[in-house]
Scaffold this motif. Structure first.
Motif, short mmCIF file in Angstrom:
data_model
loop_
_atom_site.label_atom_id
_atom_site.label_comp_id
_atom_site.label_asym_id
_atom_site.label_seq_id
_atom_site.Cartn_x
_atom_site.Cartn_y
_atom_site.Cartn_z
N ALA A 119 -52.17 -4.06 74.67
CA ALA A 119 -51.88 -3.24 75.86
C ALA A 119 -53.19 -3.59 76.68
O ALA A 119 -52.08 -3.21 78.01
N GLN A 126 -49.94 -10.22 79.28
CA GLN A 126 -48.90 -10.03 79.11
C GLN A 126 -48.16 -10.68 80.11
O GLN A 126 -47.01 -11.25 79.42
N GLN A 129 -48.07 -13.85 77.95
CA GLN A 129 -47.76 -14.53 76.89
C GLN A 129 -46.59 -14.78 77.34
O GLN A 129 -45.86 -15.35 76.24
N VAL A 147 -46.22 -6.23 72.01
CA VAL A 147 -47.69 -5.86 72.71
C VAL A 147 -47.81 -4.65 71.17
O VAL A 147 -47.20 -3.82 71.45
#
Length: 280
Positions: A119, A126, A129, A147
């Protein structure tokens, strides 16, 4: 740093890829297919404002730069062919491939895995991802995104650390060697000795005798020998793909002009000489 995907070569929740190989990732062709399906240039442009630069080998900067390892191509069609050859095909039309004669999974096993990141890095990682999951989804690999806090991902095995316990399929995060000599870093992430939980960071439990031999031979003051051996190690890593290197991630530091004595260093974090800092 280099943003990279860590493959678990052992079945999720185990740490022995020989006794319990990962049903999907233990096949080199699958790892190669995953690499060929990721568009690094789009990630750099869309999520990292072009600051992320492609990196596909550990040996990409002086004094150990190896130019004998060409950049891999973004080629979804080639990726699909590799998965077909490996025995992973979608025969029921649900857009997720299943095992049909693959190496280490039961017949009909779904090509579905967990994909973890941490995180603290923030939105760019993110989004990366999510983008990778979309691209692999088009290929027929379903990724369930998770996460977590870095302390959970990298914690010791006794503390429930995800990677030290082998409790993952694929992770993405950034690492590399901060100084000018990669030897200790390579030992920690790729040596057979470092596959033991809490001894090193070889989270995928990759073991290669040729790599271990080459690593033992770089403990010399002969720079020509070191460069040669490092580039040979690069070839071994390229051939077996224990980790998937994607792109560089810039590490930037900023401080108030009132703070005196700050000295950036390639060998350590910016706080290395904080005992000498003064406030103007």
């Amino acid at each position: 740093w280099v943003m990279r995907i860590f493959f678990n070569l052992a079945a999720k929740g185990t740490t022995d890829p020989v006794a319990t190989p990962h049903p999907i990732l233990s096949d080199l062709r699958v790892r190669q297919a995953i690499r060929a399906s990721i568009d690094v240039d789009t990630i750099s442009k869309e999520f990292f404002l072009d600051y992320a630069k492609p990196a596909w080998t550990e040996f990409f900067r002086p004094p150990y730069t190896c130019n004998n390892i060409p950049r891999p191509k973004f080629d979804p069609d080639a990726a699909a062919k590799l998965l077909d050859e490996a025995g992973w095909k979608d025969t029921d039309g649900d857009r997720v491939r299943e095992c049909h004669g693959c190496q280490t999974a039961e017949e009909g096993y779904k090509m579905e895995m967990e994909f973890i990141t941490y995180a603290e890095y923030g939105e760019p990682l993110q989004l990366t991802q999510q983008f990778i999951a979309e691209q692999l989804g088009k290929l027929g690999i379903k990724l369930n995104l998770t996460v977590v806090e870095g302390s959970v991902l990298w914690g010791a095995s006794a503390d429930g650390g995800i990677e030290q316990n082998g409790n993952f399929d694929m992770d993405i995060w950034d690492d590399g060697y901060a100084g000018v000599d990669p030897t200790d870093y390579l030992w920690s992430y790729y040596s057979t000795e470092a596959t033991v939980p809490d001894v090193g960071y070889n989270y995928g439990r990759w073991s290669n005798e040729q790599f271990d031999t080459l690593l033992s031979e770089v403990y010399t003051l002969d720079e020509s020998v070191r460069k040669e051996k490092f580039c040979e190690m690069g070839k071994v890593l390229e051939a077996d793909l224990p980790e998937l290197l994607l792109f560089t991630a810039t590490n930037g530091d900023a401080h108030s002009v009132r703070l005196q004595g700050v000295q950036s260093s390639t060998n350590d974090l910016v706080t290395w000489n904080s005992a000498d800092w003064t406030l103007k």
